[in-house]
Design an enzyme around this catalytic site. Sequence first.
Site, PDB file in Angstrom:
ATOM      1  N   GLU A 126       2.924   9.251  16.557  1.00  0.00           N
ATOM      2  CA  GLU A 126       2.464  10.620  16.331  1.00  0.00           C
ATOM      3  C   GLU A 126       1.732  11.126  17.578  1.00  0.00           C
ATOM      4  OE1 GLU A 126       2.052  11.605  11.916  1.00  0.00           O
ATOM      5  OE2 GLU A 126       0.154  10.748  12.510  1.00  0.00           O
ATOM      6  N   ASN A 184       1.840  12.750   4.151  1.00  0.00           N
ATOM      7  CA  ASN A 184       0.407  12.573   4.368  1.00  0.00           C
ATOM      8  C   ASN A 184      -0.300  13.857   3.918  1.00  0.00           C
ATOM      9  OD1 ASN A 184      -2.180  12.147   5.231  1.00  0.00           O
ATOM     10  ND2 ASN A 184      -1.722  12.258   7.422  1.00  0.00           N
ATOM     11  N   TRP A 185      -0.911  13.787   2.747  1.00  0.00           N
ATOM     12  CA  TRP A 185      -1.545  14.993   2.193  1.00  0.00           C
ATOM     13  C   TRP A 185      -2.921  15.255   2.806  1.00  0.00           C
ATOM     14  CZ3 TRP A 185      -0.730  15.936  -3.782  1.00  0.00           C
ATOM     15  CH2 TRP A 185       0.579  16.371  -3.975  1.00  0.00           C
ATOM     16  N   LYS A 186      -3.401  14.327   3.627  1.00  0.00           N
ATOM     17  CA  LYS A 186      -4.733  14.491   4.241  1.00  0.00           C
ATOM     18  C   LYS A 186      -5.757  14.839   3.153  1.00  0.00           C
ATOM     19  CE  LYS A 186      -2.400  16.143   8.326  1.00  0.00           C
ATOM     20  NZ  LYS A 186      -2.637  16.272   9.719  1.00  0.00           N
ATOM     21  N   GLY A 210       2.879  15.785   7.556  1.00  0.00           N
ATOM     22  CA  GLY A 210       1.594  16.291   7.061  1.00  0.00           C
ATOM     23  C   GLY A 210       1.782  17.599   6.333  1.00  0.00           C
ATOM     24  N   GLY A 211       1.496  18.705   7.023  1.00  0.00           N
ATOM     25  CA  GLY A 211       1.523  20.042   6.419  1.00  0.00           C
ATOM     26  C   GLY A 211       2.716  20.306   5.512  1.00  0.00           C
ATOM     27  N   SER A 271       4.217  17.779  13.207  1.00  0.00           N
ATOM     28  CA  SER A 271       4.863  19.095  13.011  1.00  0.00           C
ATOM     29  C   SER A 271       6.315  19.021  12.540  1.00  0.00           C
ATOM     30  CB  SER A 271       4.765  19.931  14.290  1.00  0.00           C
ATOM     31  OG  SER A 271       3.410  20.255  14.553  1.00  0.00           O
ATOM     32  N   GLY A 290       0.096  19.136  13.688  1.00  0.00           N
ATOM     33  CA  GLY A 290      -0.382  20.437  13.222  1.00  0.00           C
ATOM     34  C   GLY A 290      -0.202  21.583  14.210  1.00  0.00           C
ATOM     35  N   HIS A 348      -4.671   6.554  11.969  1.00  0.00           N
ATOM     36  CA  HIS A 348      -4.323   7.974  12.160  1.00  0.00           C
ATOM     37  C   HIS A 348      -5.247   8.585  13.215  1.00  0.00           C
ATOM     38  CE1 HIS A 348      -3.532  12.191  11.458  1.00  0.00           C
ATOM     39  NE2 HIS A 348      -2.434  11.826  10.799  1.00  0.00           N
TER      40      HIS A 348
HETATM   41  C1  PEP Z   1      -0.014  13.913  10.292  1.00  0.00           C
HETATM   42  O1  PEP Z   1      -1.171  14.329  10.288  1.00  0.00           O
HETATM   43  O2  PEP Z   1       0.241  12.721  10.083  1.00  0.00           O
HETATM   44  C2  PEP Z   1       1.052  14.880  10.541  1.00  0.00           C
HETATM   45  C3  PEP Z   1       2.214  14.446  10.882  1.00  0.00           C
HETATM   46  O3  PEP Z   1       0.702  16.207  10.399  1.00  0.00           O
HETATM   47  P1  PEP Z   1       1.653  17.500  10.607  1.00  0.00           P
HETATM   48  O4  PEP Z   1       3.025  17.175  10.028  1.00  0.00           O
HETATM   49  O5  PEP Z   1       0.974  18.577   9.825  1.00  0.00           O
HETATM   50  O6  PEP Z   1       1.724  17.743  12.054  1.00  0.00           O
END
Ligand code: PEP
Length: 245
Positions: free
Chosen positions: A169, A11-13, A227-228, A206, A175, A100
Amino acid sequence: MTNKYIYFIANWKMFGELGSLNTLHKVTKFFKNFKNKKFTKIIYCPPSTLIRPMSKKLKDSGIDVGGQNCHENENPGPFTGFINCKMLKSVGAKYVIIGHSENRKTGENNKLINLKIKSALKSGLKIIFCIGETLQEKRKKITKRILNNQIKSGLNKIKDKKNILIAYEPIWSIGSGLIPKSNELLDTINFIKSNNKNYKVLYGGSVSTKNILQLRLIDNIDGFLIGGASQDSKKFIDIIKKSYN
Ligand code: PEP
């Protein structure tokens, strides 16, 4: 651990630009000869502007592309700033993330999410349906009630669920660098699957090169929404590789 089919969804947001697509060749090169390829599904969900160039770059690589959200209306209409699932599909998306927490936070409720999921299914997209509790809800010990409500309302009147992946999630984990305790995560994923034993349930929040080994020990997890760490191809590849150690 090895013979299990696992999803890795990036997920590149609202990150990434045309130039960042150059990093994809590292991932395609890695995936081409990956020994666990047949047990692995990689899906990139970039900002909408990158779906077409990304799906072109990933053509024939075995890696799919998805959108990050959609409008609930299947038809064109006066909805400034939005795109619908047919539009996503027309530029190469096969999946779409719906529900999300970053979008729930700006007002998306379970009813709207349900309409979006129905619209995505009609358009022939597969769905990454996000659910999760806040820290406050976790402290109040009402996680299961919250998840149950999100699942029941979000999937209301949807009979065929085979094209829906559920991404658990916890909002406090996204994050933050924090992940749930393994026994709690195992229990939560089992709880979600107790609604329907055919559900594929992913974990998101995370996920990193540091915690993937711990997360992979929880063997009822069918994959990860990342995500990140997914924006850095080296980290993303390392997470995938470590998953099969
Ligand atoms: C997300 O936003 O779907 C996510 C999992 O973010 P992160 O991995 O950065 O916590």
